[in-house]
Design a protein around this motif. Structure first.
Motif, PDB file in Angstrom:
ATOM      1  N   GLN A  34      51.966  48.439  35.454  1.00 22.41           N
ATOM      2  CA  GLN A  34      51.231  48.243  34.192  1.00 22.41           C
ATOM      3  C   GLN A  34      49.914  47.502  34.441  1.00 22.41           C
ATOM      4  OE1 GLN A  34      53.052  47.840  30.626  1.00 22.41           O
ATOM      5  NE2 GLN A  34      51.646  46.389  29.686  1.00 22.41           N
ATOM      6  N   GLU A  35      48.892  47.891  33.694  1.00 23.03           N
ATOM      7  CA  GLU A  35      47.584  47.216  33.758  1.00 23.03           C
ATOM      8  C   GLU A  35      47.633  45.950  32.904  1.00 23.03           C
ATOM      9  OE1 GLU A  35      44.751  48.270  35.513  1.00 23.03           O
ATOM     10  OE2 GLU A  35      46.242  49.597  36.429  1.00 23.03           O
ATOM     11  N   PRO A  36      46.781  44.970  33.207  1.00 25.57           N
ATOM     12  CA  PRO A  36      46.704  43.784  32.331  1.00 25.57           C
ATOM     13  C   PRO A  36      46.263  44.206  30.933  1.00 25.57           C
ATOM     14  CG  PRO A  36      45.512  43.423  34.391  1.00 25.57           C
ATOM     15  CD  PRO A  36      45.859  44.867  34.350  1.00 25.57           C
ATOM     16  N   TRP A  38      43.988  44.346  27.952  1.00 24.81           N
ATOM     17  CA  TRP A  38      42.528  44.152  27.908  1.00 24.81           C
ATOM     18  C   TRP A  38      42.088  43.066  26.922  1.00 24.81           C
ATOM     19  CZ3 TRP A  38      39.935  44.540  23.355  1.00 24.81           C
ATOM     20  CH2 TRP A  38      40.606  45.179  22.309  1.00 24.81           C
ATOM     21  N   ASP A 118      48.174  37.589  30.994  1.00 29.32           N
ATOM     22  CA  ASP A 118      47.480  38.887  30.970  1.00 29.32           C
ATOM     23  C   ASP A 118      48.420  40.074  30.795  1.00 29.32           C
ATOM     24  OD1 ASP A 118      45.107  37.610  31.302  1.00 29.32           O
ATOM     25  OD2 ASP A 118      44.919  38.000  33.442  1.00 29.32           O
ATOM     26  N   TYR A 119      49.674  39.913  31.224  1.00 27.92           N
ATOM     27  CA  TYR A 119      50.619  41.024  31.167  1.00 27.92           C
ATOM     28  C   TYR A 119      51.669  40.876  30.074  1.00 27.92           C
ATOM     29  CZ  TYR A 119      48.811  42.600  35.677  1.00 27.92           C
ATOM     30  OH  TYR A 119      47.996  43.058  36.679  1.00 27.92           O
TER      31      TYR A 119
END
Length: 302
Positions: A34-36, A38, A118-119
């Motif tokens: 998974q991306e952080p 935004w 962030d996650y």
């Protein structure tokens, strides 16, 4: 903002449990690629509160009049909680330590706290607070995520905190829940009501105190009118109690554990990435209770 100078053991234990839960979720999400998120830390304190509140609504997929479509504060609160969860933020509402009904969490000490990440940012709302008050806490903590700063929230008497971030969160939360333009639109009809502040509270699903404070901030009422109301409000508040007690045990777990978090734990167990003993510790549910909750969750019964 900030942890109270001498937090109670119950608050300390609750924060610690949530930190462990958040750390596990973060690790699990990173493992899956998974991306952080935004939007975490995307806002600056000096920015326009209207712009930040608009960004929050866009992120959650709600419009300015979203709360008016729900009959009660409870329904609106549940919808907001679900929208925040869908956006990737863990939301926990509980009025006791874990599932221990003998260890109550008191709003006098804290209304909620936020652990920014962030996650897997996590918002905790004190479930013993009144539903309409929980709504403001949730919006305040959501603003913290956008500013990228963790804090414990305890707003007494609607007095602004010294900390600039806390002040900014209060202003953004107020604009998110009671948008200025919309309030100015409904104010003429609210004024015709026997209790204008109550009319605003019903429309926006906020506490009558937030409604009154918002009217004051936008110069729709005088200082004297607000303080007269506030004195009466304090007299009434002592006679009211809207803490969450009882209800269906498994339905309560959606608030106490968080639907998305519980499913992530359950999937990790079934994929062999997590031991049952670890799953029990993370959720606070053990043995058949854990199995039954997960079963109902997957069947869409909770």
């Amino acid at each position: 903002g900030g942890i109270p100078s001498e937090p109670s053991p119950d608050l300390v234990e609750t924060v610690y449990t949530m930190q462990r839960r958040q750390a596990w979720m973060r690790e699990s999400l990173i493992e899956k690629g998974q991306e952080p998120l935004w939007f975490v830390g995307s806002a600056q304190v000096g920015e326009s509160p209207k712009n930040i509140a608009m960004g929050m609504r866009l992120t959650l997929g709600v419009d300015e009049s979203w709360a008016a479509s729900y009959r009660t504060w409870t329904e609106a609160l549940r919808a907001l909680r679900e929208a925040i969860d869908e956006a990737g933020i863990l939301v926990v509402t509980n009025g006791v330590v874990g599932n221990n009904t003998h260890r109550r969490l008191y709003p006098d000490e804290f209304r909620g706290f936020v652990l920014v990440d962030d996650y897997a940012p996590l918002l905790f709302v004190n479930g013993r607070d009144a539903k309409a008050a929980q709504m403001f806490t949730l919006a305040h903590e959501l603003a913290h995520v956008f500013f990228g700063s963790s804090a414990v929230f305890d707003l007494r008497g609607m007095q602004p905190a010294d900390d600039p971030v806390e002040q900014a969160c209060n202003v953004v939360a107020a604009e998110f829940l009671v948008p200025e333009d919309r309030l100015r639109d409904v104010w003429p009809s609210a004024q015709e009501d026997v209790d204008p502040f109550q009319a605003i509270a019903r429309e926006f699903k906020v506490s009558v105190l937030v409604a009154a404070r918002r009217a004051l901030d936008l110069c729709l009422v005088t200082d004297d009118e607000f303080h007269g109301f506030y004195t009466r409000y304090l007299d009434n508040e002592h006679r009211k109690s809207e803490g969450t007690t009882g209800g269906d045990f498994y339905a309560n777990q959606n608030s106490r554990v968080g639907r998305r978090f519980a499913l992530e734990v359950a999937n990790s167990v079934s994929e062999g990435r997590l031991l049952y003993t670890e799953a029990y510790e993370l959720t606070g549910l053990y043995g058949t209770t854990f199995e039954q909750y997960v079963g109902r969750l997957r069947d869409g019964e909770t």
